[in-house]
Design an enzyme around this catalytic site. Structure first.
Site, mmCIF file in Angstrom:
data_model
loop_
_atom_site.group_PDB
_atom_site.id
_atom_site.type_symbol
_atom_site.label_atom_id
_atom_site.label_comp_id
_atom_site.label_asym_id
_atom_site.label_seq_id
_atom_site.Cartn_x
_atom_site.Cartn_y
_atom_site.Cartn_z
ATOM 1 N N ALA A 98 0.886 -1.345 -0.275
ATOM 2 C CA ALA A 98 -0.308 0.369 -0.003
ATOM 3 C C ALA A 98 0.768 1.193 0.098
ATOM 4 O O ALA A 98 1.838 1.273 0.154
ATOM 5 C CB ALA A 98 -1.007 0.067 1.451
ATOM 6 N N SER A 99 0.623 2.309 -0.213
ATOM 7 C CA SER A 99 1.154 3.742 -0.196
ATOM 8 C C SER A 99 -0.333 4.481 -0.213
ATOM 9 O O SER A 99 -1.301 4.533 -0.490
ATOM 10 C CB SER A 99 2.021 3.693 -0.882
ATOM 11 O OG SER A 99 2.796 2.991 -2.032
ATOM 12 N N ASN A 100 0.258 5.565 0.104
ATOM 13 C CA ASN A 100 -0.084 7.713 -0.053
ATOM 14 C C ASN A 100 1.180 8.003 -1.637
ATOM 15 O O ASN A 100 1.847 7.983 -1.376
ATOM 16 C CB ASN A 100 0.153 8.239 1.349
ATOM 17 C CG ASN A 100 -0.443 7.200 2.026
ATOM 18 O OD1 ASN A 100 -2.367 6.888 1.942
ATOM 19 N ND2 ASN A 100 0.023 7.328 2.840
#
Length: 782
Positions: free
Chosen positions: A227-229
């Protein structure tokens, strides 16, 4: 003939290798399937180190650059790389106990199941095909990397550096094939690797599914995704009219997912800085003189499951368009260390189909029965373009070139890419190898609660019409051409926090794509809503400090969505004293998961999970349901006046309050005392919270052990990069630090800084590098 991913039937593979042999005979008669060997040049590199041990590696060509990268990486992480090579070579059971997990995280496959999986997907033919697919530049990078690592290994070691594995038999010299295996594992991370235990242990009904080892291989829930932003701000929104990029990937804090910071330079050709993963001689996330970029995990279908209708006479045959087809079989033998420390041989026959390998994971409702089985087709099993893609991005000089390279190569395995440049332009791309199936509606079979909604599509394997379709503009069979995938360019902003491409920018939604690519008009994750709320609620003009604050302010979006109703719920009931105090405290909590916060985040996390369990999901919890016309602010609120929800909330609150108090974790305890990273016997407090709570600084932990929640994943390499008249201005943090070696001075220095939210300014220009107080330099040659 349509190319199939993963393992192929013997006839198809033989044909491919025969064709390759004919083509190669004109090039000197190289043996079929063996990798080509680029011409050798002398290897030389300069390695300059600045604060926190970050290497700035300069060379005159790719081979020299790879030499410097491999040497520098070995200085910091030799044991890590050696063990990862052991894993992807399928040799863990030879040195470690077979029933142990292949990495220390819930749901990880056993060493034995991992070994069978990697021996299957990283066969000699697959690895050599991957190497032969690389450009001359990439092959030179790989050749140099291998030579650099091995040169370091030949050096006499002093002090305690790498003492933890120095005498281990698995610390050995490496080959280019080892790096190819690592490349393949990285590419398949969110596909085949997520199902490793279920592939490595799959056996026909009536035969033991490799028990008891396979029991450790079956995850307790769906496969863990990365996941990431990411946020790229353009000139219309930035305080100086130039671009700014926030990159905040969320990965496991484990060997195979550990980023490594470095700066790579070939004068006149390459000047790039950022971070990469083990064994990759390129920058995956970073910046150049002209632009910065980052990646997030996308929601697109890079792999699909196929539900197989089996032949009633033989569960190793499946029916396609009425014809019975035998599964491909491959017998694999590995060496296993038994309980007495002796090496013995274990053999399994693993099975494959025209779609890909068989998968057996009962807890995900993927069962191989007498009538039905499941196979996995993974586009990234045949995507050998990942390192080529990233190296091309490293050399790019503009966002336009960056876009064209991605649309042509389509090598990013499972990523969105977000970028901004010094001129104030931004770019969003959901361009990666995605299944091409125009008639999805006729082939999609809703499969299970674990898979629905996760873009893990299950397709009808009984009809050839449901196989992936070749696209004339694509670089690989069965995937969509890059020109057909979502791209957005503007001077405002683009964002992603692991939802689809739909709301990359609220003013210009991306619509009309196949669900295999991007879903629209669906509820967004809480991190996406938090990021969009941050963008909307701040001043029109944003600076680097704003993006730094967004990344680490530890706001829990769930609290924003339910706080008003939670207060009213707490006031509406008669509580036992301790539960009443908990509810009142939650109602007045500031909604942050900082080191100095009390345990309101932990209490709410567990109460919410308990309520979801009792209500069988979120749908019956929200007071205001999702509205596609207001995707940022819906769903929201608690439907606490409903007796069923009120009872579920009350039971969860009572249960969690009693449980945590009994475990010595009263609400007044500080989060930084119990959410920790243990490094060298020291506990370092780590702020942040889990993804389902909507915390941008996502932090994952083990279950409570010895009074603490040990961090095992979440925010990793964190960068905010802007530009001034001289070039890039970079502030970064590497949450677990640069070196995995406990004896290194850079084993925990950035972890301490991450704990204190003290960002690091990276030197990029030659003047800044040489002015760094920690500057030191050496030249290595072979």
């Amino acid at each position: 003939m349509q190319q199939q991913p993963g393992w192929r039937s013997g006839a198809t593979l033989s044909l491919i290798l025969a064709m390759s042999a004919l083509a190669l005979s004109a090039c000197g008669g190289r043996k079929s399937g063996e990798p080509s060997n680029p011409p050798k040049t002398q290897l030389s590199a300069e390695i300059r180190r600045t604060a926190f041990g970050i290497p700035h590696i300069k060379a005159n060509d790719e081979a020299g650059l790879g030499y410097g990268i491999g040497y520098a990486y070995a200085e910091d992480n030799a044991c890590l790389l050696a063990e990862e090579i052991l894993t992807v070579s399928g040799e863990r059971s030879k040195y470690f106990h077979q029933v142990e997990q292949s990495y220390p995280m819930e749901g990880a496959p056993s060493n034995l199941d991992s070994d069978f999986f990697y021996r299957a997907v990283n066969s000699e033919a697959a690895v050599n095909a991957a190497l032969n697919a690389q450009s001359t530049e990439v092959r030179e990078l790989l050749r140099g990397y291998v030579a650099g690592f091995n040169a370091w290994l030949d050096q006499p070691q002093s002090g305690t550096v790498n003492a933890v594995c120095r005498q281990e038999p698995w610390l050995r010299k490496i080959k280019e094939q080892d790096l190819a295996r690592l490349m393949r594992r990285t590419a398949m991370t969110n596909g085949s690797v997520s199902f490793a235990g279920g592939i490595g242990a799959a056996q026909p009904p009536g035969r033991a599914q490799a028990a008891p080892v396979a029991a450790a291989a079956v995850p307790s829930a769906r496969p863990r995704r990365t996941a990431s932003n990411a946020l790229a701000v353009g000139g219309e929104r930035s305080d100086n009219g130039r671009g700014i990029v926030l990159g905040q990937p969320h990965l496991a804090w484990l060997n195979n997912a550990r980023f490594y910071e470095m700066h790579l330079t070939i004068p006149g050709k390459l000047d790039v800085m950022g971070a990469s993963l083990p064994g990759l001689p390129v920058i995956g996330i970073g910046f150049t003189q002209n632009f910065a970029w980052t990646h997030t995990t996308d929601t697109s279908a890079h792999s699909t499951l196929y539900a197989l209708q089996l032949d009633s006479k033989d569960p190793t045959r499946y029916i396609v368009d009425g014809q019975s087809i035998p599964m491909g079989r491959r017998e694999i033998s590995i060496e296993v260390r038994n309980g007495e420390g002796q090496l013995v041989k274990q053999t399994r026959t693993l099975y494959t189909t025209e779609y890909g390998p068989l998968v057996h994971m009962p807890q995900m409702e993927l069962n191989w029965t007498a009538s039905r089985a499941f196979a996995l087709r993974d586009a990234n099993a045949d995507n050998h373009r990942m390192v080529e893609q990233w190296y091309a991005m490293n050399k790019a000089t503009s966002l336009e070139e960056l876009k064209q390279l991605n649309q042509r190569i389509v090598g990013n395995p499972w990523n969105n890419t977000l970028a901004a440049d010094k001129e104030g332009r931004t770019l969003y791309m959901n361009v990666s190898p995605i299944a091409n199936l125009p008639n999805l509606a006729q082939c999609w079979l809703p499969q299970s609660a674990y898979l629905d909604g996760q873009n893990a599509f299950t397709l009808d394997g009984s009809r050839k019409a449901c196989n992936w379709v070749d696209d004339a503009g694509a670089p690989q069979a069965g995937i969509m051409a890059g020109s057909r995938l979502p791209v957005l360019e503007n001077r405002d902003y683009v964002q992603n926090a692991n939802d689809s491409a739909w709301l990359s920018n609220l003013a210009t939604p991306l619509t009309g794509f196949s669900p295999l690519v991007s879903k629209q008009d669906n509820a967004q994750g809480l991190r996406t809503r938090q990021l969009l709320t941050e963008i909307q609620s701040r001043p029109k003009k944003l600076g680097m400090a704003d993006l730094q604050d967004m990344a680490l302010n530890n706001k829990v979006y769930l609290m924003q969505a339910i706080q008003d109703d939670l207060k009213q719920f707490c006031a509406s009931r008669n509580w036992q004293a301790e539960a009443g105090r908990t509810c009142a405290a939650l109602g007045s909590w500031d909604g942050r998961a900082d080191l100095g916060s009390d345990l309101s985040y932990v209490y709410l996390r567990d109460i919410w999970a308990g309520t979801q369990y009792r209500m069988q999901g979120d749908a019956a919890i929200w007071a205001v349901p999702f509205n596609a016309a207001d995707p940022v602010h819906t769903p929201r609120g608690l439907r606490y006046r409903d007796p069923a929800l009120a009872e579920a909330l009350a039971l969860a609150l009572d249960e969690v309050t009693a449980d945590l108090n009994a475990k010595g974790l009263p609400l007044a305890t500080k989060l930084g005392e119990v959410q920790v990273a243990t490094v060298g016997g020291r506990r370092i407090g780590i702020h942040g919270g889990i993804d389902p709570m909507g915390v941008l600084n996502a932090i994952e932990t083990e279950r409570l052990v010895n009074g603490v929640f040990e961090v095992n994943g979440g925010t990793t390499y964190l960068q905010v990069v802007g530009f001034d008249a001289q070039g890039p201005v970079a502030q970064t943090l590497l949450a677990y630090s640069q070196s995995s070696d406990p004896s290194s001075p850079h084993h925990s220095d950035q972890t301490e800084r991450f704990s204190r939210k003290q960002w690091i300014a990276l030197p990029f220009s030659e003047a800044a590098i040489q002015a760094d107080p920690a500057y030191r330099s050496k030249t290595i040659k072979q």
